[in-house]
Design a protein around this motif. Structure first.
Motif, PDB file in Angstrom:
ATOM      1  N   ILE A  38      42.492  57.222  32.372  1.00  0.00           N
ATOM      2  CA  ILE A  38      43.135  56.131  31.636  1.00  0.00           C
ATOM      3  C   ILE A  38      42.042  55.330  30.957  1.00  0.00           C
ATOM      4  O   ILE A  38      41.037  54.972  31.585  1.00  0.00           O
ATOM      5  CB  ILE A  38      43.914  55.214  32.602  1.00  0.00           C
ATOM      6  N   ALA A  39      42.232  55.070  29.665  1.00  0.00           N
ATOM      7  CA  ALA A  39      41.226  54.306  28.926  1.00  0.00           C
ATOM      8  C   ALA A  39      41.666  52.855  28.769  1.00  0.00           C
ATOM      9  O   ALA A  39      42.845  52.572  28.555  1.00  0.00           O
ATOM     10  CB  ALA A  39      41.032  54.941  27.556  1.00  0.00           C
ATOM     11  N   PHE A  40      40.705  51.943  28.891  1.00  0.00           N
ATOM     12  CA  PHE A  40      40.947  50.516  28.692  1.00  0.00           C
ATOM     13  C   PHE A  40      40.348  50.092  27.354  1.00  0.00           C
ATOM     14  O   PHE A  40      39.161  50.313  27.118  1.00  0.00           O
ATOM     15  CB  PHE A  40      40.273  49.689  29.799  1.00  0.00           C
ATOM     16  N   ALA A  41      41.174  49.484  26.524  1.00  0.00           N
ATOM     17  CA  ALA A  41      40.689  49.007  25.227  1.00  0.00           C
ATOM     18  C   ALA A  41      40.971  47.515  25.100  1.00  0.00           C
ATOM     19  O   ALA A  41      41.893  46.981  25.728  1.00  0.00           O
ATOM     20  CB  ALA A  41      41.407  49.757  24.106  1.00  0.00           C
ATOM     21  N   GLY A  42      40.179  46.853  24.290  1.00  0.00           N
ATOM     22  CA  GLY A  42      40.443  45.432  24.041  1.00  0.00           C
ATOM     23  C   GLY A  42      39.426  44.864  23.094  1.00  0.00           C
ATOM     24  O   GLY A  42      38.314  45.397  22.986  1.00  0.00           O
ATOM     25  N   ARG A  43      39.807  43.827  22.387  1.00  0.00           N
ATOM     26  CA  ARG A  43      38.822  43.123  21.578  1.00  0.00           C
ATOM     27  C   ARG A  43      37.815  42.482  22.517  1.00  0.00           C
ATOM     28  O   ARG A  43      38.161  42.120  23.649  1.00  0.00           O
ATOM     29  CB  ARG A  43      39.497  42.011  20.774  1.00  0.00           C
ATOM     30  N   SER A  44      36.581  42.320  22.050  1.00  0.00           N
ATOM     31  CA  SER A  44      35.580  41.639  22.871  1.00  0.00           C
ATOM     32  C   SER A  44      36.141  40.296  23.308  1.00  0.00           C
ATOM     33  O   SER A  44      36.778  39.597  22.514  1.00  0.00           O
ATOM     34  CB  SER A  44      34.308  41.389  22.057  1.00  0.00           C
ATOM     35  N   ASN A  45      35.928  39.985  24.571  1.00  0.00           N
ATOM     36  CA  ASN A  45      36.344  38.706  25.137  1.00  0.00           C
ATOM     37  C   ASN A  45      37.837  38.616  25.477  1.00  0.00           C
ATOM     38  O   ASN A  45      38.311  37.563  25.896  1.00  0.00           O
ATOM     39  CB  ASN A  45      35.966  37.549  24.179  1.00  0.00           C
ATOM     40  N   ALA A  46      38.583  39.713  25.291  1.00  0.00           N
ATOM     41  CA  ALA A  46      40.024  39.668  25.598  1.00  0.00           C
ATOM     42  C   ALA A  46      40.273  39.584  27.103  1.00  0.00           C
ATOM     43  O   ALA A  46      41.344  39.158  27.531  1.00  0.00           O
ATOM     44  CB  ALA A  46      40.723  40.905  25.035  1.00  0.00           C
ATOM     45  N   GLY A  47      39.262  39.982  27.888  1.00  0.00           N
ATOM     46  CA  GLY A  47      39.429  39.948  29.339  1.00  0.00           C
ATOM     47  C   GLY A  47      39.504  41.339  29.951  1.00  0.00           C
ATOM     48  O   GLY A  47      39.989  41.508  31.079  1.00  0.00           O
ATOM     49  N   LYS A  48      38.975  42.338  29.228  1.00  0.00           N
ATOM     50  CA  LYS A  48      39.060  43.735  29.687  1.00  0.00           C
ATOM     51  C   LYS A  48      38.267  43.936  30.989  1.00  0.00           C
ATOM     52  O   LYS A  48      38.785  44.530  31.930  1.00  0.00           O
ATOM     53  CB  LYS A  48      38.554  44.657  28.565  1.00  0.00           C
ATOM     54  N   SER A  49      37.017  43.454  31.017  1.00  0.00           N
ATOM     55  CA  SER A  49      36.207  43.640  32.233  1.00  0.00           C
ATOM     56  C   SER A  49      36.854  42.934  33.420  1.00  0.00           C
ATOM     57  O   SER A  49      36.919  43.489  34.529  1.00  0.00           O
ATOM     58  CB  SER A  49      34.797  43.066  32.047  1.00  0.00           C
ATOM     59  N   SER A  50      37.350  41.728  33.186  1.00  0.00           N
ATOM     60  CA  SER A  50      37.989  40.976  34.275  1.00  0.00           C
ATOM     61  C   SER A  50      39.228  41.710  34.772  1.00  0.00           C
ATOM     62  O   SER A  50      39.507  41.713  35.979  1.00  0.00           O
ATOM     63  CB  SER A  50      38.383  39.574  33.799  1.00  0.00           C
ATOM     64  N   ALA A  51      39.966  42.348  33.855  1.00  0.00           N
ATOM     65  CA  ALA A  51      41.169  43.092  34.254  1.00  0.00           C
ATOM     66  C   ALA A  51      40.783  44.305  35.098  1.00  0.00           C
ATOM     67  O   ALA A  51      41.400  44.571  36.137  1.00  0.00           O
ATOM     68  CB  ALA A  51      41.958  43.518  33.020  1.00  0.00           C
ATOM     69  N   ILE A  52      39.738  45.032  34.674  1.00  0.00           N
ATOM     70  CA  ILE A  52      39.296  46.211  35.444  1.00  0.00           C
ATOM     71  C   ILE A  52      38.853  45.767  36.840  1.00  0.00           C
ATOM     72  O   ILE A  52      39.201  46.371  37.850  1.00  0.00           O
ATOM     73  CB  ILE A  52      38.169  46.964  34.704  1.00  0.00           C
ATOM     74  N   ASN A  53      38.109  44.672  36.889  1.00  0.00           N
ATOM     75  CA  ASN A  53      37.650  44.177  38.192  1.00  0.00           C
ATOM     76  C   ASN A  53      38.828  43.751  39.077  1.00  0.00           C
ATOM     77  O   ASN A  53      38.839  44.024  40.281  1.00  0.00           O
ATOM     78  CB  ASN A  53      36.693  42.996  38.007  1.00  0.00           C
ATOM     79  N   ALA A  54      39.832  43.097  38.487  1.00  0.00           N
ATOM     80  CA  ALA A  54      40.985  42.643  39.285  1.00  0.00           C
ATOM     81  C   ALA A  54      41.786  43.842  39.798  1.00  0.00           C
ATOM     82  O   ALA A  54      42.181  43.881  40.968  1.00  0.00           O
ATOM     83  CB  ALA A  54      41.875  41.727  38.438  1.00  0.00           C
ATOM     84  N   ILE A  55      41.993  44.833  38.935  1.00  0.00           N
ATOM     85  CA  ILE A  55      42.798  46.005  39.320  1.00  0.00           C
ATOM     86  C   ILE A  55      42.087  46.811  40.409  1.00  0.00           C
ATOM     87  O   ILE A  55      42.717  47.328  41.323  1.00  0.00           O
ATOM     88  CB  ILE A  55      43.107  46.869  38.068  1.00  0.00           C
ATOM     89  N   THR A  56      40.759  46.894  40.305  1.00  0.00           N
ATOM     90  CA  THR A  56      40.015  47.674  41.295  1.00  0.00           C
ATOM     91  C   THR A  56      39.562  46.804  42.471  1.00  0.00           C
ATOM     92  O   THR A  56      38.914  47.300  43.393  1.00  0.00           O
ATOM     93  CB  THR A  56      38.759  48.328  40.666  1.00  0.00           C
ATOM     94  N   ASP A  57      39.885  45.514  42.396  1.00  0.00           N
ATOM     95  CA  ASP A  57      39.544  44.578  43.467  1.00  0.00           C
ATOM     96  C   ASP A  57      38.038  44.576  43.767  1.00  0.00           C
ATOM     97  O   ASP A  57      37.619  44.597  44.920  1.00  0.00           O
ATOM     98  CB  ASP A  57      40.367  44.928  44.731  1.00  0.00           C
ATOM     99  N   GLN A  58      37.261  44.631  42.683  1.00  0.00           N
ATOM    100  CA  GLN A  58      35.800  44.609  42.829  1.00  0.00           C
ATOM    101  C   GLN A  58      35.242  43.574  41.851  1.00  0.00           C
ATOM    102  O   GLN A  58      35.582  43.612  40.673  1.00  0.00           O
ATOM    103  CB  GLN A  58      35.207  45.976  42.502  1.00  0.00           C
ATOM    104  N   THR A  59      34.387  42.729  42.354  1.00  0.00           N
ATOM    105  CA  THR A  59      33.950  41.626  41.485  1.00  0.00           C
ATOM    106  C   THR A  59      33.015  42.079  40.364  1.00  0.00           C
ATOM    107  O   THR A  59      33.073  41.571  39.266  1.00  0.00           O
ATOM    108  CB  THR A  59      33.262  40.506  42.297  1.00  0.00           C
TER     109      THR A  59
END
Ligand code: GDP
Length: 208
Positions: A38-59
């Motif tokens: 599954i690929a994650f896309a987003g404009r810079s600063n949209a919150g993509k990294s934070s979403a990946i971290n929240a979904i994987t429960d890793q800071t």
């Protein structure tokens, strides 16, 4: 514990296994094109990294607040043997030169059109700006390959419930018109809103 909570616990465990595997600027250097990703896309600063971290429960899995647009890398996280999450390079940071933006398009075009194991795309979109032209372009990529898409309406904590629901309604109406099989999940990384729902949507993509 209710059945739904049991499922959510299993899903949390499934995504918590995510591990950094590699990063590469070329789609041809990705791991073997087998299994599902599954690929994650987003404009810079949209919150993509934070979403990946929240979904994987890793800071610290996907680095937040990196220098935007500095490297155009596909970052690969493994979920066990045969499943992966791919963090696509963020798009649209103003300081990035035009040539880099062109490279981004080439990379994403090639990745989306050629990658057989791609099971779906998650588009992370700041709820205060959704949908952007970028998001529409990602939906068009999904349409071009008949892929499923999940839109995470990020930073939902920045809006009151009324305006947030209104945006979600508008987004759902627009994607319905486009005819792309898509979900629009209200999401907040700090509040964990939508994390369980996002995991369920991602698991459906991986298992379909
Ligand atoms: P990326 O460039 O898309 O990977 O975005 P980041 O995940 O690095 O987030 C950009 C900024 O937005 C950072 O300051 C984050 O802390 C913040 N941010 C990300 N997600 C949320 C959210 O759901 N709520 C709030 N309030 N801030 C967020």
């Amino acid at each position: 514990m209710h059945a739904a909570e049991l499922i959510d616990t299993d899903l949390a465990r499934r995504f918590r296994r995510a591990q950094f595997l590699m990063s590469t600027p070329q789609h041809t250097k990705l791991p073997d094109d087998v299994g599902r990703e599954i690929a994650f896309a987003g404009r810079s600063n949209a919150g993509k990294s934070s979403a990946i971290n929240a979904i994987t429960d890793q800071t610290g899995l996907a680095r937040t607040s990196k220098t935007p647009g500095r490297t155009q890398q596909l970052v690969v996280f493994g979920l066990g043997e045969s499943e992966r999450l791919i963090d696509l390079p963020g798009y649209g940071y103003a300081r990035v030169p035009l040539a880099v933006k062109r490279d981004w398009h080439t990379l994403i075009d090639l990745y989306v059109s050629e990658r057989k194991s791609l099971a779906g795309i998650v588009v992370v979109s700041d709820i205060r700006h959704a949908l952007t032209d970028f998001d529409r372009q990602m939906l068009a990529y999904c349409q071009s390959r008949d892929l499923r898409c999940v839109i995470l309406l990020s930073k939902a904590d920045k809006l009151n419930r009324g305006p947030a629901m209104e945006t979600q309604r508008k987004v759902l109406a627009e994607i319905d018109e486009l005819g792309v099989p898509t979900e629009a999940v209200m999401f907040s990384a700090p509040n964990k809103t939508g994390v369980a729902e996002a995991r369920r949507a991602l698991a459906l993509l991986l298992d379909q």
